[in-house]
Design a protein around this motif. Structure first.
Motif, PDB file in Angstrom:
ATOM      1  N   ARG A 108      -5.808  51.418  29.584  1.00 56.46           N
ATOM      2  CA  ARG A 108      -4.646  51.841  30.369  1.00 56.46           C
ATOM      3  C   ARG A 108      -4.059  50.663  31.138  1.00 56.46           C
ATOM      4  NH1 ARG A 108      -2.840  56.415  32.090  1.00 56.46           N
ATOM      5  NH2 ARG A 108      -4.718  57.607  31.616  1.00 56.46           N
ATOM      6  N   GLU A 109      -4.918  49.870  31.771  1.00 60.83           N
ATOM      7  CA  GLU A 109      -4.456  48.754  32.590  1.00 60.83           C
ATOM      8  C   GLU A 109      -3.625  47.767  31.769  1.00 60.83           C
ATOM      9  OE1 GLU A 109      -6.325  45.729  35.909  1.00 60.83           O
ATOM     10  OE2 GLU A 109      -7.558  46.274  34.175  1.00 60.83           O
ATOM     11  N   GLU A 112      -0.242  49.431  30.619  1.00 63.58           N
ATOM     12  CA  GLU A 112       0.745  49.572  31.692  1.00 63.58           C
ATOM     13  C   GLU A 112       1.292  48.223  32.159  1.00 63.58           C
ATOM     14  OE1 GLU A 112      -0.281  52.186  34.897  1.00 63.58           O
ATOM     15  OE2 GLU A 112      -1.023  53.753  33.560  1.00 63.58           O
ATOM     16  N   GLY A 118       5.040  52.654  31.043  1.00 65.77           N
ATOM     17  CA  GLY A 118       4.547  53.253  32.275  1.00 65.77           C
ATOM     18  C   GLY A 118       3.344  54.122  31.981  1.00 65.77           C
ATOM     19  N   ARG A 119       2.956  54.913  32.938  1.00 62.76           N
ATOM     20  CA  ARG A 119       1.763  55.749  32.785  1.00 62.76           C
ATOM     21  C   ARG A 119       1.906  56.752  31.639  1.00 62.76           C
ATOM     22  NH1 ARG A 119      -2.691  56.926  35.702  1.00 62.76           N
ATOM     23  NH2 ARG A 119      -3.669  58.952  35.281  1.00 62.76           N
ATOM     24  N   LYS A 120       3.083  57.353  31.509  1.00 65.67           N
ATOM     25  CA  LYS A 120       3.279  58.352  30.458  1.00 65.67           C
ATOM     26  C   LYS A 120       3.115  57.727  29.076  1.00 65.67           C
ATOM     27  CE  LYS A 120       7.322  59.842  29.044  1.00 65.67           C
ATOM     28  NZ  LYS A 120       8.660  60.469  28.979  1.00 65.67           N
ATOM     29  N   ALA A 122       1.546  54.973  28.312  1.00 66.22           N
ATOM     30  CA  ALA A 122       0.144  54.578  28.149  1.00 66.22           C
ATOM     31  C   ALA A 122      -0.704  55.782  27.739  1.00 66.22           C
ATOM     32  CB  ALA A 122      -0.378  53.961  29.442  1.00 66.22           C
ATOM     33  N   ASN A 123      -0.448  56.928  28.366  1.00 59.29           N
ATOM     34  CA  ASN A 123      -1.188  58.144  28.011  1.00 59.29           C
ATOM     35  C   ASN A 123      -0.935  58.560  26.573  1.00 59.29           C
ATOM     36  OD1 ASN A 123      -2.703  58.725  30.303  1.00 59.29           O
ATOM     37  ND2 ASN A 123      -1.069  59.874  31.294  1.00 59.29           N
ATOM     38  N   THR A 134      -6.258  62.153  26.833  1.00 62.03           N
ATOM     39  CA  THR A 134      -5.305  62.012  27.926  1.00 62.03           C
ATOM     40  C   THR A 134      -4.136  62.979  27.735  1.00 62.03           C
ATOM     41  OG1 THR A 134      -4.201  60.239  26.720  1.00 62.03           O
ATOM     42  CG2 THR A 134      -5.843  59.583  28.358  1.00 62.03           C
ATOM     43  N   ALA A 136      -0.104  63.180  28.560  1.00 57.69           N
ATOM     44  CA  ALA A 136       1.107  62.515  29.038  1.00 57.69           C
ATOM     45  C   ALA A 136       2.124  63.580  29.434  1.00 57.69           C
ATOM     46  CB  ALA A 136       1.682  61.612  27.945  1.00 57.69           C
ATOM     47  N   ARG A 157       2.831  63.386  38.175  1.00 54.64           N
ATOM     48  CA  ARG A 157       1.447  62.976  38.415  1.00 54.64           C
ATOM     49  C   ARG A 157       0.613  64.137  38.929  1.00 54.64           C
ATOM     50  NH1 ARG A 157      -1.685  58.266  39.021  1.00 54.64           N
ATOM     51  NH2 ARG A 157      -3.802  59.092  38.775  1.00 54.64           N
ATOM     52  N   GLU A 160      -0.130  66.246  35.958  1.00 53.58           N
ATOM     53  CA  GLU A 160      -1.139  65.584  35.114  1.00 53.58           C
ATOM     54  C   GLU A 160      -2.541  65.756  35.703  1.00 53.58           C
ATOM     55  OE1 GLU A 160      -2.650  61.138  33.873  1.00 53.58           O
ATOM     56  OE2 GLU A 160      -0.514  61.385  34.309  1.00 53.58           O
TER      57      GLU A 160
END
Length: 211
Positions: A108-109, A112, A118-120, A122-123, A134, A136, A157, A160
């Motif tokens: 994830r790191e 991103e 972004g987080r979505k 990455a998910n 995961t 998203a 978030r 999620e």
């Protein structure tokens, strides 16, 4: 929503679609990554039309770098925000080549840290490309989670985090896809198709539509 109802909800969605997946067309993790970046505020159908022309010409970070930003725009100019997306994809490809040997990272790191990711996104990559459980949260999942009472939250978030808690482990790998497809084709934004909804009796939505 009660735990028994959550289990029943996902059991029904699984029976209707045992092997759900993304509607974005791809053959490699890199192709999926580019498609997801392009899909922001755009339809999967529109993205697939563009990548169908792009990928036979350039489907690796190095090949897209060689196209250049202006060259890439010629393939994706039918997609909304294509100027900004072209810039992000080129920057993303440069980082993949310089820091990851042209491969899509699996953490994830690292995901991103890529431009336009972004987080979505990455998910989506962790789930769809690499098989991790995961979820998203896009606009469809956000709507379905709140409407049904499955995982209400004020922002993506919060939804999620709640889904992570309430979705049973056996369904978590595919929950993302079931909820997106349900939101896209049944629990639609303007007029949900409640009369033909397979989870209507489990849903907490007060304003159900009728035939």
């Amino acid at each position: 929503m009660k735990r028994a109802d959550v289990v029943e909800l996902f059991t029904r969605l699984r029976e209707l679609n045992p092997h759900p997946t993304t509607e974005l067309a791809y053959t490699t993790p890199f192709e999926l990554l580019v498609a997801v970046v392009l899909s922001a505020q755009a339809t999967d159908v529109g993205v697939n039309k563009a990548t169908k022309k792009l990928y036979p010409v350039a489907n690796t970070p190095q090949a897209i770098l060689e196209l250049g930003e202006e060259g890439l725009k010629k393939y994706i100019n039918t997609i909304g925000l294509f100027n900004a997306k072209a810039k992000n994809v080129i920057a993303l490809c440069r980082l993949l080549v310089e820091q990851h040997h042209g491969e899509v990272p699996r953490t994830r790191e690292a995901l991103e840290a890529l431009p336009g990711v972004g987080r979505k996104t990455a998910n989506v990559m962790l789930n769809t490309a690499f098989g991790e459980p995961t979820i998203a949260v896009d606009t469809h999942i956000f709507r379905v989670a709140n409407r049904t009472g499955l995982a209400p939250g004020k922002d993506v978030r919060a939804v999620e985090d709640k889904l992570e808690k309430v979705v049973p482990a056996e369904f978590k790998r595919d929950a993302h896809h079931w909820l997106i497809l349900h939101g896209r084709y049944v629990c639609k934004a303007r007029k949900p198709d409640c009369p033909h909804c397979p989870i209507r009796d489990l849903c907490r939505y007060k304003h159900k539509t009728v035939e």
